[in-house]
Design a protein around this motif. Structure first.
Motif, PDB file in Angstrom:
ATOM      1  N   LYS A  48      23.184  67.053  52.911  1.00 44.54           N
ATOM      2  CA  LYS A  48      23.338  65.918  53.831  1.00 44.54           C
ATOM      3  C   LYS A  48      22.161  64.943  53.718  1.00 44.54           C
ATOM      4  O   LYS A  48      22.359  63.732  53.578  1.00 44.54           O
ATOM      5  CB  LYS A  48      23.443  66.432  55.278  1.00 44.54           C
ATOM      6  CG  LYS A  48      24.500  67.515  55.479  1.00 44.54           C
ATOM      7  CD  LYS A  48      24.574  67.988  56.917  1.00 44.54           C
ATOM      8  CE  LYS A  48      23.317  68.689  57.424  1.00 44.54           C
ATOM      9  NZ  LYS A  48      23.004  69.978  56.762  1.00 44.54           N
ATOM     10  N   THR A  49      20.961  65.494  53.771  1.00 44.59           N
ATOM     11  CA  THR A  49      19.785  64.631  53.667  1.00 44.59           C
ATOM     12  C   THR A  49      19.753  63.927  52.312  1.00 44.59           C
ATOM     13  O   THR A  49      19.451  62.740  52.217  1.00 44.59           O
ATOM     14  CB  THR A  49      18.506  65.471  53.862  1.00 44.59           C
ATOM     15  OG1 THR A  49      18.503  65.991  55.190  1.00 44.59           O
ATOM     16  CG2 THR A  49      17.264  64.639  53.658  1.00 44.59           C
ATOM     17  N   THR A  50      20.095  64.678  51.274  1.00 42.95           N
ATOM     18  CA  THR A  50      20.099  64.085  49.941  1.00 42.95           C
ATOM     19  C   THR A  50      21.094  62.930  49.859  1.00 42.95           C
ATOM     20  O   THR A  50      20.822  61.908  49.224  1.00 42.95           O
ATOM     21  CB  THR A  50      20.435  65.157  48.891  1.00 42.95           C
ATOM     22  OG1 THR A  50      19.542  66.252  49.060  1.00 42.95           O
ATOM     23  CG2 THR A  50      20.304  64.609  47.493  1.00 42.95           C
ATOM     24  N   PRO A  90      14.970  58.499  58.948  1.00 45.09           N
ATOM     25  CA  PRO A  90      14.864  59.715  58.150  1.00 45.09           C
ATOM     26  C   PRO A  90      14.773  60.971  59.009  1.00 45.09           C
ATOM     27  O   PRO A  90      14.469  60.915  60.208  1.00 45.09           O
ATOM     28  CB  PRO A  90      13.587  59.507  57.354  1.00 45.09           C
ATOM     29  CG  PRO A  90      12.780  58.567  58.175  1.00 45.09           C
ATOM     30  CD  PRO A  90      13.756  57.695  58.904  1.00 45.09           C
ATOM     31  N   GLU A  91      15.025  62.095  58.354  1.00 40.00           N
ATOM     32  CA  GLU A  91      14.838  63.398  58.978  1.00 40.00           C
ATOM     33  C   GLU A  91      13.377  63.490  59.438  1.00 40.00           C
ATOM     34  O   GLU A  91      12.480  63.049  58.750  1.00 40.00           O
ATOM     35  CB  GLU A  91      15.100  64.472  57.911  1.00 40.00           C
ATOM     36  CG  GLU A  91      15.412  65.831  58.424  1.00 40.00           C
ATOM     37  CD  GLU A  91      15.837  66.757  57.269  1.00 40.00           C
ATOM     38  OE1 GLU A  91      15.632  66.401  56.100  1.00 40.00           O
ATOM     39  OE2 GLU A  91      16.376  67.829  57.556  1.00 40.00           O
ATOM     40  N   GLY A  92      13.168  64.046  60.619  1.00 44.04           N
ATOM     41  CA  GLY A  92      11.796  64.128  61.106  1.00 44.04           C
ATOM     42  C   GLY A  92      11.312  62.832  61.708  1.00 44.04           C
ATOM     43  O   GLY A  92      10.145  62.676  62.013  1.00 44.04           O
ATOM     44  N   LEU A 166      21.660  58.034  60.167  1.00 42.99           N
ATOM     45  CA  LEU A 166      20.844  58.848  61.070  1.00 42.99           C
ATOM     46  C   LEU A 166      20.789  60.279  60.550  1.00 42.99           C
ATOM     47  O   LEU A 166      21.823  60.918  60.391  1.00 42.99           O
ATOM     48  CB  LEU A 166      21.467  58.875  62.465  1.00 42.99           C
ATOM     49  CG  LEU A 166      21.320  57.649  63.343  1.00 42.99           C
ATOM     50  CD1 LEU A 166      22.053  57.872  64.658  1.00 42.99           C
ATOM     51  CD2 LEU A 166      19.855  57.369  63.605  1.00 42.99           C
ATOM     52  N   ASP A 167      19.579  60.769  60.302  1.00 40.56           N
ATOM     53  CA  ASP A 167      19.451  62.126  59.772  1.00 40.56           C
ATOM     54  C   ASP A 167      18.993  63.088  60.862  1.00 40.56           C
ATOM     55  O   ASP A 167      17.833  63.078  61.265  1.00 40.56           O
ATOM     56  CB  ASP A 167      18.478  62.141  58.591  1.00 40.56           C
ATOM     57  CG  ASP A 167      18.660  63.384  57.725  1.00 40.56           C
ATOM     58  OD1 ASP A 167      19.286  64.352  58.201  1.00 40.56           O
ATOM     59  OD2 ASP A 167      18.186  63.377  56.571  1.00 40.56           O
ATOM     60  N   GLU A 168      19.902  63.921  61.333  1.00 38.89           N
ATOM     61  CA  GLU A 168      19.623  64.951  62.337  1.00 38.89           C
ATOM     62  C   GLU A 168      18.857  64.431  63.550  1.00 38.89           C
ATOM     63  O   GLU A 168      17.774  64.943  63.865  1.00 38.89           O
ATOM     64  CB  GLU A 168      18.837  66.111  61.707  1.00 38.89           C
ATOM     65  CG  GLU A 168      19.518  66.640  60.463  1.00 38.89           C
ATOM     66  CD  GLU A 168      19.896  68.103  60.558  1.00 38.89           C
ATOM     67  OE1 GLU A 168      19.836  68.652  61.671  1.00 38.89           O
ATOM     68  OE2 GLU A 168      20.269  68.664  59.527  1.00 38.89           O
ATOM     69  N   PRO A 169      19.387  63.443  64.245  1.00 37.66           N
ATOM     70  CA  PRO A 169      18.667  62.937  65.418  1.00 37.66           C
ATOM     71  C   PRO A 169      18.511  63.986  66.518  1.00 37.66           C
ATOM     72  O   PRO A 169      17.608  63.870  67.340  1.00 37.66           O
ATOM     73  CB  PRO A 169      19.530  61.764  65.895  1.00 37.66           C
ATOM     74  CG  PRO A 169      20.871  61.997  65.312  1.00 37.66           C
ATOM     75  CD  PRO A 169      20.641  62.720  64.020  1.00 37.66           C
TER      76      PRO A 169
HETATM   77 MG   LIG Z   1      18.567  67.822  56.039  1.00 38.27          MG
END
Ligand SMILES: [Mg+2]
Ligand SMILES: Nc1ncnc2c1ncn2[C@@H]1O[C@H](COP(=O)(O)OP(=O)(O)O)[C@@H](O)[C@H]1O
Lengths: 243, 292, 379
Positions: A48-50, A90-92, A166-169
């Protein structure tokens, strides 16, 4: 698995990418339509992040294409993709902790269409996330997790993008805060031109707010359907979504 | 008592220059996580250019402007041509490359401008002001030195606080990836950061040289003192660099005045070791977590 | 994007075991240490033969150049162990050489035998190395570079401050030891050549160098060497595995400093002077150039790099003079080239000579395992 009726704000076709010998994305097709939230689900390591990082140019695509509207952005540099109207949280989270809340927002508003009317763009963010308005002069590192998430979403929206990635909000946030943020997001998207691609491991909350869902497993799309259908598919839920 | 006051005054004057030099190091460290060991050699180089200009035009100020402009160009060039190619996550490589620049530039200065001592004119008088019957160690030149550093400091503060480009530079230095996702041309910001830092370094070079001698290696001790000042202030903190610079100026002036000038570098080493052992994050760092 | 500086592996350890067929690997592992030491001893003997041949076949001028090369090689070997195998950088090795040279200058006039003087020089410098290493044990990268730079700039001040004992700016003259009679006889017996002082010093230098290299090679192939590499590659993992990082670092610094002190001692008798101007920061950076060009972590690389330090300056100085530079200008060409080479090697061939050749060799002898792709790491 019918494609969304509206024209896509973001169209990803046959996208393949990876790291060294690892292929993290393998021929992925995803679209995000205006006024819709499309959830991208899947277990940890599904890619997913990729997917998001490849869309925004941080990871080079090995094959496939990325289009925003009619513009081909395949292989473009991240800053160019951002200027083309694709905002990526981004994630984080990516809060610039040594800037103030307002400076973070100004940074987002400087970009693209908001240029020249940064103040109104920032005021719009404050209207959407009132807690940020109270803390506008504070250094961003003093914010709580939920406030930080509001800040980065607000910062991404301040430039008036067509697409929001949105990455893992929800990561690390209390369920109450997550549903509050998702509700605000829902309101913002409803009736607007904004297309949201919402990456989540937390499939249950994501499907509750999304219109459509795409499930990734080991870098491939294994399902793509309206959110309600995915949530109703027990086999799929057990196999890939963990609830 | 008078001697003590004079020592303090001299120290603060020197300290202003160390502050500028430390600030140059901090700017680059924040932007690219590189300690620029070539900063002194770069400053020596641009100071020689200034000397040529001062000798041919007779104007110290035109010389200073030349050095500042040359610093901008040199800093940008070094970042573009050399530093950028080292690549990220290569700490050792970055250190080695700036050391290579250090020797190469120093040798080039000797080849182009000669290895002998040359005197650099002072911006103004070197006589102390008279207060009634006593003469204090505050000279017109020193006032210009302190004033020039203050102007540049305020300029930098204004740039980073109040301008869009300053905001973009801070974001790029803090997290290049996030900045790129916000459409900031990070590469250009880093080049600009190096250019500005080299400008500040060049300022320090000319100010140190004023009223004294220059030779290709005259900045060697300044590199050390500036580095110690920067570490004292916490390498990440521009304000800390300024306070660290002033503190180093005073400490070293006291050592010169009461112990002996040969041991000044040793005192700098002692301060550095003490800081690194007792408070490695520097006296003014806000974030405690720092890789040392 | 240039690859990060990856210190080259010592021959005979990781790179070999990777290709051993499974059945034999247990046996090979059991045999390797002793086999390694035997190989090192054989190499040392071979080196001795080469040294005798080279020194007997060349004249006094070359002999003195080889004497110079011997101490550069020892100092560079010490630095390459520190930087290449333990990951610590030092700009203080020039100053550590000064400690060795001054120790020699103080002891030789007191009629202490040369070999003992050199051992003491190494020991004293190792002690200084322990102090520096203890102060620097927690430091890395730019902090360590800056701290050792401050050390290098500070130390000459001591020689100037204590000018009664240490000779001040002028420096301390070091008496040149006379070749003993048996040495002249031995040389005459071997080659029917007369002994020159340059030749004697070259022999002393290279004998010292061979012994030092033998010790270093065995040390790096031993458990200690493997711990150093483990700390270099992943200090968190090493610490979790029970390695006490600061002790390991201090030991590496002490060993490395002992080499620098030994080299400084030889320098003292070869140059016949220990003076502050002989140990500038440029000397430290030259040593760094030698180890980077040769290949970080490689003892062979240290020898190649030290050859560069000896034979490059006259070459570029001549070139400069014939291009119309004054002597002073031409003399600065050498440091200019050092700096330029340092940058170019890091940017273009970060493995140095040894690392690059070895990588080429591996690429030819092993099947290509898929084209390596650029990794987009996250910071
Ligand atoms: Mg991820
Ligand atoms: N920087 C990286 N280097 C190497 N492999 C990576 C990197 N980032 C992710 N991967 C690998 O790529 C795959 C997909 O990871 P990712 O996109 O982060 O998944 P998700 O976000 O769905 O958890 C995983 O197998 C992961 O180990």
């Amino acid at each position: 698995m019918s494609p969304p009726a509206t024209t896509a704000a973001l169209r990803v076709t046959g996208l393949t990418a990876g790291y060294g010998p690892v292929t993290a994305l393998d021929g992925v097709d995803v679209t995000a339509g205006p006024g819709r939230i499309t959830a991208v689900l899947g277990a940890n390591g599904a890619g997913k992040t990729t997917l998001l990082r490849t869309v925004s140019g941080l990871v080079p695509a090995r094959s496939g294409s990325v289009h925003a509207g009619d513009v081909d952005l395949t292989g473009a540099a991240p800053e160019r993709i951002a200027r083309a109207g694709i905002a990526h949280v981004p994630e984080g989270r990516g809060v610039v902790t040594e800037l103030t809340v307002e400076e973070n927002l100004r940074l987002g508003a400087l970009l693209g269409k908001a240029r020249g009317r940064t103040d109104t763009a920032i005021d719009d963010v404050y209207a959407m996330f009132p807690p940020l308005a109270e803390r506008r002069r504070r250094d961003a590192h003093t914010l709580s997790g939920g406030e930080r998430q509001m800040l980065v979403i607000g910062r991404a929206l301040a430039c008036g993008p067509d697409v929001l990635l949105l990455d893992e909000p929800s990561l690390g946030l209390a369920p109450r805060v997550v549903s509050q943020i998702f509700e605000l997001l829902r309101e913002r998207v409803e009736g607007s031109r904004l297309a949201v691609l919402l990456v989540e491991q937390n499939a249950r909350s994501a499907l509750s707010v999304a219109d459509l869902g795409v499930v990734l497993n080991l870098g491939r799309v294994v399902a793509s359907a309206p959110a309600a259908e995915l949530a109703a598919d027990d086999a799929l839920r057990h196999a890939y979504l963990g609830f | 008592m008078l001697q003590f006051v004079n020592t303090l005054l001299t120290g603060l004057g020197q300290g202003a220059v160390y502050a500028a030099f430390a600030l140059a190091l901090v700017l680059i460290w924040r932007a690219t996580r590189v300690v620029n060991f070539a900063q002194g050699a770069m400053a020596a180089f641009t100071t020689y250019l200034a000397l040529l200009v001062v000798e041919s035009t007779g104007s110290w100020w035109v010389g200073l402007l030349t050095a500042l402009a040359a610093g901008l160009v040199l800093g940008a060039g070094v970042e573009r041509v050399v530093v950028r190619r080292v690549g990220p996550h290569n700490e050792l490589g970055a250190v080695i490359v700036t050391l290579g620049l250090f020797v190469a530039l120093q040798a080039l200065a000797a080849i182009l401008f000669g290895a002998q001592f040359r005197s650099f004119p002072a911006p103004a008088g070197l006589e102390g002001f008279a207060l009634g019957s006593v003469t204090i160690a505050l000279t017109p030149s020193m006032l210009i030195t302190v004033g020039a550093v203050a102007v540049v400091l305020l300029g930098l503060v204004a740039l980073f606080r109040f301008t869009d480009v300053g905001l973009r530079m801070r974001a790029s230095a803090f997290d290049g990836e996030v900045a790129r996702l916000l459409g900031v041309p990070v590469g250009r910001m880093l080049t600009l950061g190096w250019a500005l830092a080299a400008l500040v370094g060049s300022l320090a070079g000319v100010l140190i040289a004023g009223g004294s001698l220059v030779w290709p290696a005259y900045m060697d001790t300044v590199i050390v003192n500036g580095f110690v000042a920067a570490v004292l202030g916490g390498l990440d903190s521009p304000g800390g660099a300024v306070v660290g610079g002033l503190a180093m100026g005073v400490i070293l002036a006291l050592v010169t005045g009461y112990v002996g000038s040969d041991l000044v570098p040793l005192a700098a080493l002692a301060v550095l070791v003490a800081v690194l052992l007792v408070r490695p994050q520097g006296l003014f760092a806000r974030t405690a977590a720092r890789r040392v | 994007m240039a690859a990060p500086v990856r210190p080259t592996e010592q021959a005979g350890t990781a790179s070999r075991s990777g290709r051993e067929p499974g059945r034999w690997s247990g046996l090979a592992a059991r045999l390797r240490p002793r086999a390694t030491f035997a190989r090192h001893a054989a190499l040392a003997l071979l080196a001795l033969v080469v040294v005798v041949l080279v020194l007997e076949l060349t004249g006094p001028f070359r002999n003195s150049q080889f004497a110079t090369m011997s101490y550069y090689a020892v100092a560079a070997a010490g630095l390459t162990v520190l930087t290449g195998l333990n990951g610590q950088i030092s700009l203080g090795h020039g100053a550590l050489m000064a400690v060795g040279a001054y120790t020699t200058g103080l002891l030789l006039p007191a009629d202490v035998p040369l070999l003992l003087v050199l051992v003491i020089a190494a020991g004293v410098t190792a002690l200084v190395g322990v102090l520096v290493g203890a102060a620097a044990a927690r430091l890395k990268g730019p902090y360590l570079a800056g701290a050792t730079l401050a050390f290098a700039v500070a130390l000459p001040g001591l020689a100037i401050h204590f000018d009664e004992a240490l000779g001040g700016e002028q420096g301390l003259p070091v008496p040149s030891p006379r070749p003993p009679d048996w040495f002249a006889d031995a040389v005459y017996f071997l080659s029917a050549n007369e002994t020159s002082s340059a030749k004697y010093l070259a022999y002393v230098g290279w004998l010292v160098a061979i012994v030092a290299f033998l010790l270093l090679a065995n040390l790096t192939a031993s458990r200690i060497g493997r711990i150093w590499k483990a700390v270099r590659d992943d200090e968190v993992a090493a610490e979790l595995a029970g390695v006490r990082l600061s002790r390991v670092r201090v030991l590496a610094f002490a060993v490395s400093a002992a080499c620098a002190g030994l080299a400084g001692g030889v320098l003292g008798v070869v140059v016949r002077l220990a003076a502050p101007t002989g140990f500038t920061i440029v000397l430290s950076i030259s040593l760094l150039t030698a180890v980077v060009v040769g290949g970080l972590g490689s003892l062979l690389g240290a020898v190649l790099g030290s050859a560069l330090l000896v034979f490059l300056p006259p070459a570029v100085t001549d070139l400069g003079a014939s291009a119309g530079l004054t002597d002073v200008q031409a003399a600065q060409l050498a440091p200019f080239v050092y700096g330029a080479v340092l940058i170019l090697v890091i940017l273009l061939a970060p493995g140095g000579v040894v690392g690059t050749v070895r990588a080429r060799w591996h690429a030819r002898t092993t099947a290509p395992a898929g084209a390596p792709e650029e990794r987009t790491g996250r910071s």
